[in-house]
Write a protein that holds these residues in place. Structure first.
Motif, PDB file in Angstrom:
ATOM      1  N   ALA A  75       0.886  -1.270  -0.056  1.00  0.00           N
ATOM      2  CA  ALA A  75       0.167   0.012   0.055  1.00  0.00           C
ATOM      3  C   ALA A  75       0.774   1.367  -0.103  1.00  0.00           C
ATOM      4  CB  ALA A  75      -0.933  -0.014   1.105  1.00  0.00           C
ATOM      5  N   ALA A  76       0.259   2.169  -0.922  1.00  0.00           N
ATOM      6  CA  ALA A  76       1.189   3.351  -0.837  1.00  0.00           C
ATOM      7  C   ALA A  76       0.251   4.727  -1.070  1.00  0.00           C
ATOM      8  CB  ALA A  76       2.135   3.342  -2.012  1.00  0.00           C
ATOM      9  N   VAL A  77       0.604   5.877  -0.505  1.00  0.00           N
ATOM     10  CA  VAL A  77      -0.177   7.215  -0.649  1.00  0.00           C
ATOM     11  C   VAL A  77       0.603   7.581  -2.095  1.00  0.00           C
ATOM     12  CG1 VAL A  77      -0.077   9.423   0.002  1.00  0.00           C
ATOM     13  CG2 VAL A  77      -0.133   7.765   1.583  1.00  0.00           C
ATOM     14  N   VAL A  78      -0.441   7.594  -3.005  1.00  0.00           N
ATOM     15  CA  VAL A  78      -0.044   8.153  -4.503  1.00  0.00           C
ATOM     16  C   VAL A  78      -0.130   9.795  -4.729  1.00  0.00           C
ATOM     17  CG1 VAL A  78      -0.327   5.723  -5.224  1.00  0.00           C
ATOM     18  CG2 VAL A  78      -1.983   7.343  -5.376  1.00  0.00           C
ATOM     19  N   ASN A  79      -0.689  10.248  -4.010  1.00  0.00           N
ATOM     20  CA  ASN A  79      -0.953  11.648  -4.356  1.00  0.00           C
ATOM     21  C   ASN A  79      -0.216  12.737  -3.393  1.00  0.00           C
ATOM     22  OD1 ASN A  79      -2.814  11.312  -1.929  1.00  0.00           O
ATOM     23  ND2 ASN A  79      -4.165  12.845  -2.894  1.00  0.00           N
ATOM     24  N   PHE A  80       1.030  12.474  -2.942  1.00  0.00           N
ATOM     25  CA  PHE A  80       1.920  13.344  -2.189  1.00  0.00           C
ATOM     26  C   PHE A  80       2.543  14.003  -3.415  1.00  0.00           C
ATOM     27  CE2 PHE A  80       2.022  11.244   2.022  1.00  0.00           C
ATOM     28  CZ  PHE A  80       0.900  11.978   2.369  1.00  0.00           C
ATOM     29  N   SER A  81       3.236  14.979  -3.201  1.00  0.00           N
ATOM     30  CA  SER A  81       3.975  15.473  -4.035  1.00  0.00           C
ATOM     31  C   SER A  81       5.453  14.716  -4.341  1.00  0.00           C
ATOM     32  CB  SER A  81       4.489  17.197  -3.850  1.00  0.00           C
ATOM     33  OG  SER A  81       3.557  18.051  -3.958  1.00  0.00           O
ATOM     34  N   PRO A  82       6.090  14.628  -5.219  1.00  0.00           N
ATOM     35  CA  PRO A  82       7.534  13.890  -5.418  1.00  0.00           C
ATOM     36  C   PRO A  82       8.375  14.389  -4.442  1.00  0.00           C
ATOM     37  CG  PRO A  82       6.437  13.918  -7.564  1.00  0.00           C
ATOM     38  CD  PRO A  82       5.576  14.813  -6.528  1.00  0.00           C
ATOM     39  N   ARG A  83       9.133  13.698  -3.716  1.00  0.00           N
ATOM     40  CA  ARG A  83      10.176  14.114  -2.991  1.00  0.00           C
ATOM     41  C   ARG A  83      11.646  13.533  -3.215  1.00  0.00           C
ATOM     42  NH1 ARG A  83      10.055  13.056   3.702  1.00  0.00           N
ATOM     43  NH2 ARG A  83      11.945  14.158   3.981  1.00  0.00           N
ATOM     44  N   GLN A  84      12.455  14.529  -3.314  1.00  0.00           N
ATOM     45  CA  GLN A  84      13.939  14.116  -3.477  1.00  0.00           C
ATOM     46  C   GLN A  84      14.636  13.348  -2.343  1.00  0.00           C
ATOM     47  OE1 GLN A  84      15.159  15.398  -6.727  1.00  0.00           O
ATOM     48  NE2 GLN A  84      16.693  13.936  -6.143  1.00  0.00           N
ATOM     49  N   ILE A  85      14.885  12.191  -2.620  1.00  0.00           N
ATOM     50  CA  ILE A  85      15.558  11.433  -1.705  1.00  0.00           C
ATOM     51  C   ILE A  85      17.055  11.411  -2.141  1.00  0.00           C
ATOM     52  CG2 ILE A  85      15.544   9.205  -0.159  1.00  0.00           C
ATOM     53  CD1 ILE A  85      12.861  11.168   0.144  1.00  0.00           C
ATOM     54  N   GLY A  86      18.044  12.124  -1.657  1.00  0.00           N
ATOM     55  CA  GLY A  86      19.518  11.613  -2.472  1.00  0.00           C
ATOM     56  C   GLY A  86      19.380  12.136  -3.852  1.00  0.00           C
ATOM     57  N   PRO A  87      19.962  11.181  -4.683  1.00  0.00           N
ATOM     58  CA  PRO A  87      19.870  11.260  -6.026  1.00  0.00           C
ATOM     59  C   PRO A  87      18.479  10.817  -6.817  1.00  0.00           C
ATOM     60  CG  PRO A  87      21.082   9.346  -5.431  1.00  0.00           C
ATOM     61  CD  PRO A  87      20.737   9.953  -4.266  1.00  0.00           C
ATOM     62  N   MET A  88      17.612  10.241  -6.130  1.00  0.00           N
ATOM     63  CA  MET A  88      16.186   9.826  -6.832  1.00  0.00           C
ATOM     64  C   MET A  88      15.213  10.463  -6.335  1.00  0.00           C
ATOM     65  SD  MET A  88      14.082   7.324  -5.009  1.00  0.00           S
ATOM     66  CE  MET A  88      13.418   6.457  -6.154  1.00  0.00           C
ATOM     67  N   MET A  89      14.204  10.661  -7.134  1.00  0.00           N
ATOM     68  CA  MET A  89      12.823  11.286  -6.810  1.00  0.00           C
ATOM     69  C   MET A  89      12.084   9.853  -6.534  1.00  0.00           C
ATOM     70  SD  MET A  89      11.443  14.082  -6.573  1.00  0.00           S
ATOM     71  CE  MET A  89      12.483  15.372  -7.537  1.00  0.00           C
ATOM     72  N   SER A  90      11.180  10.186  -5.003  1.00  0.00           N
ATOM     73  CA  SER A  90      10.476   9.184  -4.859  1.00  0.00           C
ATOM     74  C   SER A  90       9.064   9.759  -4.915  1.00  0.00           C
ATOM     75  CB  SER A  90      10.652   9.279  -3.116  1.00  0.00           C
ATOM     76  OG  SER A  90       9.854   7.932  -2.562  1.00  0.00           O
ATOM     77  N   GLU A  91       8.276   9.017  -5.668  1.00  0.00           N
ATOM     78  CA  GLU A  91       7.216   9.606  -6.256  1.00  0.00           C
ATOM     79  C   GLU A  91       5.883   9.074  -5.572  1.00  0.00           C
ATOM     80  OE1 GLU A  91       7.607   9.367 -10.905  1.00  0.00           O
ATOM     81  OE2 GLU A  91       7.973   7.404 -10.074  1.00  0.00           O
ATOM     82  N   VAL A  92       6.044   8.013  -4.652  1.00  0.00           N
ATOM     83  CA  VAL A  92       4.884   7.625  -3.728  1.00  0.00           C
ATOM     84  C   VAL A  92       5.491   7.225  -2.321  1.00  0.00           C
ATOM     85  CG1 VAL A  92       3.450   6.674  -5.657  1.00  0.00           C
ATOM     86  CG2 VAL A  92       5.093   5.099  -4.468  1.00  0.00           C
ATOM     87  N   LEU A  93       4.580   7.089  -1.195  1.00  0.00           N
ATOM     88  CA  LEU A  93       5.130   6.994   0.018  1.00  0.00           C
ATOM     89  C   LEU A  93       4.678   5.488   0.301  1.00  0.00           C
ATOM     90  CD1 LEU A  93       6.167   7.647   2.879  1.00  0.00           C
ATOM     91  CD2 LEU A  93       4.020   8.493   3.460  1.00  0.00           C
ATOM     92  N   THR A  94       5.475   4.533   0.341  1.00  0.00           N
ATOM     93  CA  THR A  94       5.175   3.455   0.935  1.00  0.00           C
ATOM     94  C   THR A  94       4.852   3.083   2.108  1.00  0.00           C
ATOM     95  OG1 THR A  94       6.469   2.387  -1.089  1.00  0.00           O
ATOM     96  CG2 THR A  94       6.203   0.746   0.622  1.00  0.00           C
ATOM     97  N   LEU A  95       3.759   2.453   2.803  1.00  0.00           N
ATOM     98  CA  LEU A  95       3.295   2.396   3.908  1.00  0.00           C
ATOM     99  C   LEU A  95       3.853   1.349   4.905  1.00  0.00           C
ATOM    100  CD1 LEU A  95      -0.310   3.763   3.146  1.00  0.00           C
ATOM    101  CD2 LEU A  95       1.591   5.011   4.032  1.00  0.00           C
ATOM    102  N   GLY A  96       3.977   1.542   6.062  1.00  0.00           N
ATOM    103  CA  GLY A  96       4.398   0.603   6.859  1.00  0.00           C
ATOM    104  C   GLY A  96       4.125   0.942   8.569  1.00  0.00           C
ATOM    105  N   PHE A  97       4.256  -0.091   9.376  1.00  0.00           N
ATOM    106  CA  PHE A  97       4.049   0.219  10.816  1.00  0.00           C
ATOM    107  C   PHE A  97       5.449  -0.212  11.297  1.00  0.00           C
ATOM    108  CE2 PHE A  97      -0.309  -0.423   9.801  1.00  0.00           C
ATOM    109  CZ  PHE A  97      -1.044   0.407  10.192  1.00  0.00           C
ATOM    110  N   PRO A  98       5.886   0.500  12.572  1.00  0.00           N
ATOM    111  CA  PRO A  98       7.103   0.033  13.175  1.00  0.00           C
ATOM    112  C   PRO A  98       6.706  -1.212  14.016  1.00  0.00           C
ATOM    113  CG  PRO A  98       6.002   1.785  14.390  1.00  0.00           C
ATOM    114  CD  PRO A  98       5.228   1.684  13.122  1.00  0.00           C
ATOM    115  N   ASP A  99       7.775  -2.191  14.003  1.00  0.00           N
ATOM    116  CA  ASP A  99       7.371  -3.454  14.948  1.00  0.00           C
ATOM    117  C   ASP A  99       7.880  -2.834  16.267  1.00  0.00           C
ATOM    118  OD1 ASP A  99      10.252  -3.463  15.174  1.00  0.00           O
ATOM    119  OD2 ASP A  99      10.598  -5.113  13.904  1.00  0.00           O
TER     120      ASP A  99
END
Length: 120
Positions: A75-99
């Protein structure tokens, strides 16, 4: 403070919830993100014809390997603005919970569903 002690967010209306577009997609490729500051993978995820193929940086290296991720759904949020993460552009936020140790566990359907389906 661990994640179980974080107070709930303020109450929102249903329309605000609907503004966050959470979809399911199948991981087509996963590779080690060698240039990330913290251990991470670059995921290539297929969200079906309406959304298409998107990339995401995900700090999920504690529980997963790239080989095991390919072909699984997330599952991922697909309508956030893209975010620059180092040299790559992350286009979606993949979702998770902390253990219990704060390591990310992915949010995934327990049965296959069509790529691009929206969470409700």
């Amino acid at each position: 403070m661990d994640a179980t002690q974080v107070p709930p967010a303020p109450t929102i209306g249903f329309d605000q919830f609907l503004a966050v577009d959470i979809r399911v997609g199948t991981i087509l490729a996963a590779e080690v993100f060698a240039k990330a500051r913290k251990p991470a993978f670059i995921l290539t995820i297929d969200f079906g014809p309406a959304i298409g193929i998107k990339r995401s940086s995900a700090q999920i290296t504690d529980h997963y390997t790239p080989e095991a991720l390919v072909g699984t759904q997330v599952a991922a949020v697909v309508n956030f603005s893209p975010r620059q993460i180092g040299p790559m552009m992350s286009e979606v936020l993949t979702l998770g919970f902390p253990d219990a140790d704060g390591r990310v566990v992915l949010v995934r359907p327990d049965q296959p569903v069509p790529d691009g389906n929206r969470l409700f």
